[in-house]
Design a protein around this motif. Structure first.
Motif: not given
Lengths: 99, 176
Positions: A35-36, A38-39, A42, B11-12, B49-50, B52-54
Motif C-alpha cells: 500500500a505504501g 502504491a501510494r 499514485t 492506517a498501520n 491492502i484495502k 490499510y488504504s481505506k
C-alpha cells in the motif's frame, strides 16, 4: 448451532491454524509495504510534475534574468562615448606609493 | 493492550489491530466462500491492502471495525467468484463449480460428511451462502451481518432459514 449438531460441519481443508496465523502475519506486512508502494506510484506523477516545473522555471529564469537585470554600472558604461570614458579614466586615483 | 478510543487512527495501527483480532477469521470466511486456498490467499491480501488504504475513511468505533473488515473481505471474496463466472453468467451459477472444487481442495483423509456439507453450502445462492456462513460459522448476530451485507435483518433471517432447509434437503438426497 443446533441445526447440524449431529454431523461433522468442520472444514475438510488441510491448512492448519498455525499456517494460517503465519500467512496472516506475512500478508499484513506485505499489505502495508504494498500500500505504501502504491501510494508512491499514485503520487509519483505529481512529484515528477513539480520537479519538471522547478527545472523549467530555473532554466527560464537563467535565460531571462541576464537581460532583465543588467547592472547599473554596465548600463552607464554602455551609454557613454569613448571620449567620455577616457575623461572619467583620467580621474582614476593613482596607487598610493608605499611610505 | 491497545486502546482504540485513544489510539491514533494511523492506517498501520488499524491494519495491525484488524489482522491481530480478525485475520484468521477473515481468512476462513473468505475460504468458505471461494473454496480454493490460492484464491483465499489472494483475496485476503487484497482485503489487507484495502483495510490499510481505506483506514483513513474508517470513522466507526472499535465495535464497528469487525463488521467493516468482514465487509471488505466479503467483497473481495465475491470479486474472486465474479472472475470465475463465464460471460453473462450469474454469480449464483458458479456454485456447481465451487462444489466440485471442495473435493479437490479437501485433505485426502477428510471426512466425507464434512465435504458433503460444504458442497451443500455451495448449492445455495450467493446471498444465502454469505448469510449462512456468517451466522453458522462466525456466529455473528443478525444486526452485524446486516451491517456487513447491507441487507435487512428480516431478509437475512429468511436467507438463513432457507439455507438450512436446502442444506438438509441436499444431505438427505446424498444419504447423510
Amino acid at each position: 448451532m443446533k441445526e447440524f449438531s449431529n454431523i461433522n460441519t468442520g472444514l475438510p481443508y488441510i491448512e492448519s491454524e498455525a499456517y494460517i496465523e503465519s500467512l496472516v502475519e506475512r500478508q499484513t506486512a506485505a499489505a502495508a509495504e504494498q500500500a505504501g508502494a502504491a501510494r508512491w506510484q499514485t503520487r509519483r506523477p505529481l512529484y515528477y510534475s513539480f520537479a519538471t516545473l522547478a527545472v523549467a522555471t530555473s532554466v527560464l529564469l537563467a535565460v531571462l534574468l541576464p537581460q532583465r537585470s543588467k547592472s547599473p554600472i554596465d548600463s552607464f558604461l554602455a551609454s557613454i562615448t569613448d571620449e567620455e570614458a577616457a575623461l572619467i579614466a583620467a580621474w582614476q586615483i593613482e596607487d598610493i606609493p608605499e611610505y | 493492550m491497545c486502546n482504540f478510543a485513544t489510539m491514533t487512527r494511523d492506517a498501520n495501527d488499524i491494519l495491525q489491530l484488524a489482522a491481530r483480532r480478525y485475520g484468521k477469521r477473515l481468512y476462513w470466511h473468505i475460504r468458505r466462500l471461494v473454496v480454493s486456498h490460492d484464491d483465499a490467499e489472494d483475496a485476503l491480501q487484497e482485503t489487507m491492502i484495502k483495510i490499510y488504504s481505506k483506514a483513513g475513511s474508517f470513522r466507526g468505533e472499535e465495535s464497528a471495525l469487525e463488521a467493516w473488515c468482514y465487509r471488505i473481505a466479503t467483497n473481495e471474496a465475491l470479486q474472486v467468484i465474479r472472475r470465475r463466472r463465464h460471460f453473462m453468467q450469474s454469480l449464483d451459477s458458479v456454485g456447481g463449480e465451487l462444489a466440485e472444487m471442495v473435493a479437490s481442495e479437501s485433505a485426502p483423509d477428510a471426512d466425507r460428511t464434512a465435504i458433503l456439507f460444504q458442497q451443500a453450502i455451495m448449492q445455495l445462492s450467493t446471498q444465502q451462502r454469505v448469510a449462512f456462513n456468517l451466522r453458522y460459522y462466525d456466529e455473528l448476530p443478525y444486526a452485524q451481518i446486516a451491517e456487513i451485507t447491507g441487507k435487512s435483518e428480516g431478509t437475512l433471517k429468511t436467507n438463513y432459514h432457507y439455507a438450512v432447509e436446502k442444506i438438509k434437503e441436499y444431505l438427505k438426497e446424498h444419504a447423510i
